[in-house]
Design an enzyme around this catalytic site. Sequence first.
Site, PDB file in Angstrom:
ATOM      1  N   ASP B  23      45.129  29.625  36.645  1.00 34.91           N
ATOM      2  CA  ASP B  23      45.217  29.672  35.184  1.00 34.91           C
ATOM      3  C   ASP B  23      45.855  28.393  34.668  1.00 34.91           C
ATOM      4  O   ASP B  23      46.913  27.985  35.164  1.00 34.91           O
ATOM      5  CB  ASP B  23      46.113  30.840  34.743  1.00 34.91           C
ATOM      6  CG  ASP B  23      45.371  32.172  34.756  1.00 34.91           C
ATOM      7  OD1 ASP B  23      44.212  32.201  35.179  1.00 34.91           O
ATOM      8  OD2 ASP B  23      45.981  33.173  34.335  1.00 34.91           O
ATOM      9  N   LYS B  80      38.211  33.519  29.669  1.00 33.87           N
ATOM     10  CA  LYS B  80      38.264  34.973  29.535  1.00 33.87           C
ATOM     11  C   LYS B  80      37.749  35.441  28.181  1.00 33.87           C
ATOM     12  O   LYS B  80      38.020  34.818  27.156  1.00 33.87           O
ATOM     13  CB  LYS B  80      39.723  35.447  29.648  1.00 33.87           C
ATOM     14  CG  LYS B  80      40.326  35.357  31.036  1.00 33.87           C
ATOM     15  CD  LYS B  80      41.714  35.992  31.017  1.00 33.87           C
ATOM     16  CE  LYS B  80      42.543  35.634  32.234  1.00 33.87           C
ATOM     17  NZ  LYS B  80      42.053  36.238  33.475  1.00 33.87           N
ATOM     18  N   GLY B 152      50.669  38.808  35.298  1.00 38.10           N
ATOM     19  CA  GLY B 152      51.860  38.365  34.575  1.00 38.10           C
ATOM     20  C   GLY B 152      53.149  38.989  35.052  1.00 38.10           C
ATOM     21  O   GLY B 152      54.167  38.913  34.369  1.00 38.10           O
ATOM     22  N   ARG B 164      43.647  47.352  49.052  1.00 38.99           N
ATOM     23  CA  ARG B 164      43.611  48.343  50.141  1.00 38.99           C
ATOM     24  C   ARG B 164      42.666  49.492  49.800  1.00 38.99           C
ATOM     25  O   ARG B 164      41.918  49.962  50.663  1.00 38.99           O
ATOM     26  CB  ARG B 164      45.023  48.895  50.406  1.00 38.99           C
ATOM     27  CG  ARG B 164      45.860  47.985  51.277  1.00 38.99           C
ATOM     28  CD  ARG B 164      46.962  48.795  51.949  1.00 38.99           C
ATOM     29  NE  ARG B 164      47.810  47.973  52.782  1.00 38.99           N
ATOM     30  CZ  ARG B 164      47.561  47.724  54.068  1.00 38.99           C
ATOM     31  NH1 ARG B 164      46.483  48.224  54.660  1.00 38.99           N
ATOM     32  NH2 ARG B 164      48.377  46.966  54.768  1.00 38.99           N
ATOM     33  N   GLY B 213      49.510  39.043  40.205  1.00 37.81           N
ATOM     34  CA  GLY B 213      50.829  39.163  40.809  1.00 37.81           C
ATOM     35  C   GLY B 213      51.109  38.207  41.952  1.00 37.81           C
ATOM     36  O   GLY B 213      52.186  38.239  42.542  1.00 37.81           O
ATOM     37  N   GLY B 234      47.599  33.372  38.344  1.00 35.03           N
ATOM     38  CA  GLY B 234      47.751  33.233  36.897  1.00 35.03           C
ATOM     39  C   GLY B 234      49.049  32.542  36.569  1.00 35.03           C
ATOM     40  O   GLY B 234      49.178  31.328  36.618  1.00 35.03           O
TER      41      GLY B 234
END
Lengths: 196, 293
Positions: B23, B80, B152, B164, B213, B234
């Site tokens: 990002d 986006k 974020g 998973r 994350g 990000g």
Amino acid sequence: MKKVGVLALQGDFAEHIIMLEKTGVEALPVRIPDQLKGIDGLLIPGGESTTIGKLMQNYGLMQPLRDMVHCGFPLMGTCAGMILLAQEATDLNFSPLGAIDITVQRNAFGRQLDSFEIDLSVPVLGQELFHAVFIRAPFVKDIKPDVNVLARLSDGTIVAASQGRVLVTAFHPELTEDARLHRYFVKKMVSGNTRG
Amino acid sequence: MEKGTFKVKSGLAQMLKGGVIMDVVTPEHAKIAEDAGACAVMALERVPADIRAAGGVARMSDPEVILAIMKVVTIPVMAKCRIGHFVEAQVLQSLGVDYIDESEVLTPADESHHIWKHDFKIPFVCGCRDLGEALRRISEGAAMIRTKGEAGTGNIVEAVRHMRVVQSEMRKIKNMSTDELAAEAKLLGAPLELVLQVHKTGTLPVVNFAAGGIATPADAALMMQLGAEGVFVGSGIFKSSNPAARAQAIVKATTHYQDPEIIAEASRNLGGAMPGLDIKAIPEQELLAQRGW
């Protein structure tokens, strides 16, 4: 069994490994200089040429690869791989490997909206057309006399070439089921005895 | 000559594999990302951590910001649009961006319908939390998938959960007998045709990255070892104390994700990572991953 390395820093190396295995060679990912030992040929995949080039520099692969080029080592490159094997490439902030006497124009057809697929005549592979997928593709802008043109678009644009034991394409044979180009590379350049 | 086919759309995602998509909010960020070895950038007005902090309605970025970023880098540029906001997508297509992320990070424009992505020449990437969601997006025309994680937060736990779940559901379908697949498709809310394809190949029909994350080189390598084919980072880079070094380290750990010694070396002396958030401390209505279906 011959061993062909596939540069696995970034890009669609997994697809190339599958294609090479179809041709009856052992295909091995190459991420560090040590993995260049014992291979009989090397393929540089599609991906982002800026990224792959930077990672080659950062991870100490540039010099060993230049030495291999110098010795006439069998090399194949598709799309980003063609850019990295060229003598010269536009808008690239480092010198490519210079394995084949061509000048390559990067992102030559435009951005992603201009990506396309088309059936191409590749005479060295026989009559049957080759389904070619071009993604943000480069083309060959200029060649030296001892480079063989292997395929052109209908407007004359060069999109595949070879010289000695080096084969390059602007498109992605690895995104199709057609292994003829990989087989040609293995047969003529990796297994063949003649040096160009 | 055929343009805008599913093959060239999903093909670009194949070219991004093994890479890091970062990002960026300015042309300077974009250069730092490209120099660090990013395989693409996501052009934004604000990174997710700032969107989360600001609250309110988050929309498509100003085209000016996107165009300025497209001008300075040669790697692909993504942007986006809001979930269901097909006019924002039309605008982004007209700018000539290389990929559109129909993203839960922005405030959804439609709570019932995602964009019918087959109508576009430009490829789309969409988020998912499980296999059913991934296959629904693919049936609408997504040419690339990313697990959502929780953007974020700098907290990898949701990204791990989603990856998973997707991987384990694919393994389950692969091992099912053919006569169990129709019921499974109903359960997943996914088209039977795509479930049959997963059964046959054991994998998604398009490339799958991890997102939401990732803040450290080890986070990136963790997602790769769990089956991601590349990662989106990000806020993790430009909210850290040394973005250039961290960007390069995350790229290195993504390439060499199976080599702990290289990841260890890449992790040294990076300065502070972005401050993280505990997912449990976030009110449920503020969780971005729940947007979209």
